[in-house]
Write a protein that holds these residues in place. Sequence first.
Motif, mmCIF file in Angstrom:
data_model
loop_
_atom_site.group_PDB
_atom_site.id
_atom_site.type_symbol
_atom_site.label_atom_id
_atom_site.label_comp_id
_atom_site.label_asym_id
_atom_site.label_seq_id
_atom_site.Cartn_x
_atom_site.Cartn_y
_atom_site.Cartn_z
ATOM 1 N N GLU A 73 -30.509 12.253 36.054
ATOM 2 C CA GLU A 73 -30.567 10.909 36.642
ATOM 3 C C GLU A 73 -31.842 10.702 37.465
ATOM 4 O OE1 GLU A 73 -29.393 7.086 37.125
ATOM 5 O OE2 GLU A 73 -28.284 8.590 35.967
ATOM 6 N N SER A 74 -32.283 11.760 38.140
ATOM 7 C CA SER A 74 -33.456 11.640 39.013
ATOM 8 C C SER A 74 -34.752 11.402 38.248
ATOM 9 C CB SER A 74 -33.604 12.906 39.862
ATOM 10 O OG SER A 74 -33.778 14.052 39.029
ATOM 11 N N LEU A 75 -34.737 11.662 36.943
ATOM 12 C CA LEU A 75 -35.959 11.510 36.147
ATOM 13 C C LEU A 75 -35.944 10.273 35.251
ATOM 14 C CD1 LEU A 75 -36.749 15.190 35.012
ATOM 15 C CD2 LEU A 75 -38.057 13.768 36.597
ATOM 16 N N ILE A 76 -34.792 9.691 35.005
ATOM 17 C CA ILE A 76 -34.729 8.550 34.088
ATOM 18 C C ILE A 76 -35.587 7.401 34.607
ATOM 19 C CG2 ILE A 76 -33.208 6.772 33.124
ATOM 20 C CD1 ILE A 76 -31.058 8.858 32.864
ATOM 21 N N GLY A 77 -36.445 6.903 33.730
ATOM 22 C CA GLY A 77 -37.345 5.815 34.087
ATOM 23 C C GLY A 77 -38.655 6.259 34.701
ATOM 24 N N LYS A 78 -38.791 7.562 34.965
ATOM 25 C CA LYS A 78 -40.017 8.065 35.589
ATOM 26 C C LYS A 78 -41.146 8.198 34.557
ATOM 27 C CE LYS A 78 -38.246 8.775 39.740
ATOM 28 N NZ LYS A 78 -38.692 8.014 40.931
ATOM 29 N N GLU A 79 -42.364 7.915 35.013
ATOM 30 C CA GLU A 79 -43.547 8.122 34.189
ATOM 31 C C GLU A 79 -43.988 9.582 34.350
ATOM 32 O OE1 GLU A 79 -46.460 5.228 35.350
ATOM 33 O OE2 GLU A 79 -45.313 3.553 34.510
ATOM 34 N N VAL A 80 -44.107 10.289 33.232
ATOM 35 C CA VAL A 80 -44.372 11.725 33.280
ATOM 36 C C VAL A 80 -45.512 12.079 32.321
ATOM 37 C CG1 VAL A 80 -42.000 12.312 33.932
ATOM 38 C CG2 VAL A 80 -42.623 12.202 31.505
ATOM 39 N N TRP A 81 -46.008 13.300 32.499
ATOM 40 C CA TRP A 81 -46.989 13.837 31.550
ATOM 41 C C TRP A 81 -46.714 15.319 31.367
ATOM 42 C CZ3 TRP A 81 -52.507 14.915 33.860
ATOM 43 C CH2 TRP A 81 -52.401 15.338 35.193
ATOM 44 N N GLY A 82 -47.248 15.895 30.284
ATOM 45 C CA GLY A 82 -46.963 17.297 30.034
ATOM 46 C C GLY A 82 -47.810 17.878 28.926
ATOM 47 N N THR A 83 -47.709 19.194 28.806
ATOM 48 C CA THR A 83 -48.373 19.972 27.764
ATOM 49 C C THR A 83 -47.698 21.339 27.762
ATOM 50 O OG1 THR A 83 -50.531 20.703 26.906
ATOM 51 C CG2 THR A 83 -50.179 20.904 29.286
ATOM 52 N N GLY A 84 -48.027 22.188 26.794
ATOM 53 C CA GLY A 84 -47.423 23.518 26.781
ATOM 54 C C GLY A 84 -47.581 24.204 25.451
ATOM 55 N N ASN A 85 -47.228 25.499 25.421
ATOM 56 C CA ASN A 85 -47.572 26.326 24.270
ATOM 57 C C ASN A 85 -46.620 26.235 23.086
ATOM 58 O OD1 ASN A 85 -45.394 27.713 25.343
ATOM 59 N ND2 ASN A 85 -46.439 29.667 25.529
ATOM 60 N N LYS A 86 -45.408 25.749 23.249
ATOM 61 C CA LYS A 86 -44.479 25.712 22.118
ATOM 62 C C LYS A 86 -44.499 24.374 21.400
ATOM 63 C CE LYS A 86 -41.226 29.269 23.649
ATOM 64 N NZ LYS A 86 -39.806 29.587 23.945
ATOM 65 N N ILE A 87 -44.688 23.292 22.156
ATOM 66 C CA ILE A 87 -44.646 21.978 21.520
ATOM 67 C C ILE A 87 -45.817 21.840 20.537
ATOM 68 C CG2 ILE A 87 -43.310 20.807 23.293
ATOM 69 C CD1 ILE A 87 -45.848 19.788 24.535
ATOM 70 N N GLY A 88 -45.461 21.432 19.339
ATOM 71 C CA GLY A 88 -46.446 21.334 18.272
ATOM 72 C C GLY A 88 -46.555 22.590 17.443
ATOM 73 N N PHE A 89 -45.898 23.667 17.896
ATOM 74 C CA PHE A 89 -45.994 24.944 17.196
ATOM 75 C C PHE A 89 -44.619 25.446 16.739
ATOM 76 C CE2 PHE A 89 -49.656 24.580 19.970
ATOM 77 C CZ PHE A 89 -50.702 24.887 19.111
ATOM 78 N N SER A 90 -43.724 25.667 17.699
ATOM 79 C CA SER A 90 -42.379 26.120 17.328
ATOM 80 C C SER A 90 -41.311 25.087 17.677
ATOM 81 C CB SER A 90 -42.060 27.451 18.020
ATOM 82 O OG SER A 90 -42.162 27.327 19.425
ATOM 83 N N ARG A 91 -41.714 23.964 18.279
ATOM 84 C CA ARG A 91 -40.834 22.808 18.435
ATOM 85 C C ARG A 91 -41.716 21.571 18.274
ATOM 86 N NH1 ARG A 91 -37.838 22.946 23.865
ATOM 87 N NH2 ARG A 91 -37.324 20.788 23.335
ATOM 88 N N ASN A 92 -41.108 20.466 17.878
ATOM 89 C CA ASN A 92 -41.903 19.294 17.544
ATOM 90 C C ASN A 92 -42.711 18.802 18.723
ATOM 91 O OD1 ASN A 92 -41.375 19.128 14.835
ATOM 92 N ND2 ASN A 92 -39.604 17.769 15.071
ATOM 93 N N GLY A 93 -43.944 18.365 18.407
ATOM 94 C CA GLY A 93 -44.901 18.007 19.425
ATOM 95 C C GLY A 93 -44.979 16.526 19.729
#
Length: 319
Positions: A73-93
């Motif tokens: 609930e504390s994150l719903i509607g929040k503007e966020v950003w991210g990156t990391g080693n699995k997304i795009g490689f072993s999970r969808n990016g």
Amino acid sequence: MKALQFSRTGDLAALEVVELPTPVPAEGEVLVQIKAAGLNPSDVKNVLGRFPYTTLPRVPGRDFAGVVIEGPESLIGKEVWGTGNKIGFSRNGSHAGYITLPAKGVALKPSSLSFAQAASLGVPYTTAWDALERSLVDAKTRLLVIGANGAVGSAAIALAKVRGAQVLAAVRRPEQVDALKEQGFNAIQLGKPEELAGQVSAVFESGADVIFDTTGFWLPASVQALAPFGRIAIIAAPVDGHVQLPALALYRKGGSVVGINSLLYGVEECARMLEQFGQLFDEGKLPLPTGLVETPIEEGLGRYAEVNQGSTDKVILIP
């Protein structure tokens, strides 16, 4: 949702624009509606098969900015950003309309950055941040950044300036030297490798405490330009992966080489990095990104090809 996806590697022709169902977040995850996603050279290399741990079929893309649609609930509607080693490689990016990832794997987006600006920074800035952290750059450091005009190099000199380091930027072309000097940086034009030590000693009398080579081609010359007990950080290598290291000169100087690889860090570790330097944008201490090329995700195939052909444009895919 519209997405880019590849089911085989080795050729950019494997990349397709497809329609996929919106992913469903698991327990402890968030669903982020992607507003902008960065296109990095590593995304192109991923489709070309340079990363053996990639599982198929796969949506590529590491960097993103968007809005949390589902999750705590504390994150719903929040503007966020991210990156990391699995997304795009072993999970969808991120080169899609939505992405799921651990709730602790997103950071609140700095309010001073647009979605496109935030999406352009993940890999370059986390790489530069890691390089400065692990090579111990602080206010007493005399730092040489080779390739300071590139995405990672420009991030490194900006972050180092905030730390109070003495920064010397090294680039290939005279107009790049002029541009860096206009930004307030001391800069030199790279020439022959055997000339680097003299160029550096003209600025830093006993050599540079830290040398960050973002190109992969200046490691041998960097040893000669290093101060006693100095560190050389590297993020790239020649195509064959090998370089001749003048080991005698390195150990006589008490020097060390630090390998920097952003793919060693998961989304949660990257989120902590984003939180640390992200506030510097809101404090006005880091320059806001400019010159971004925003492209609808449906036109992403052409942008992938341009990056593969050597384009230095910072492409942002917009779902």
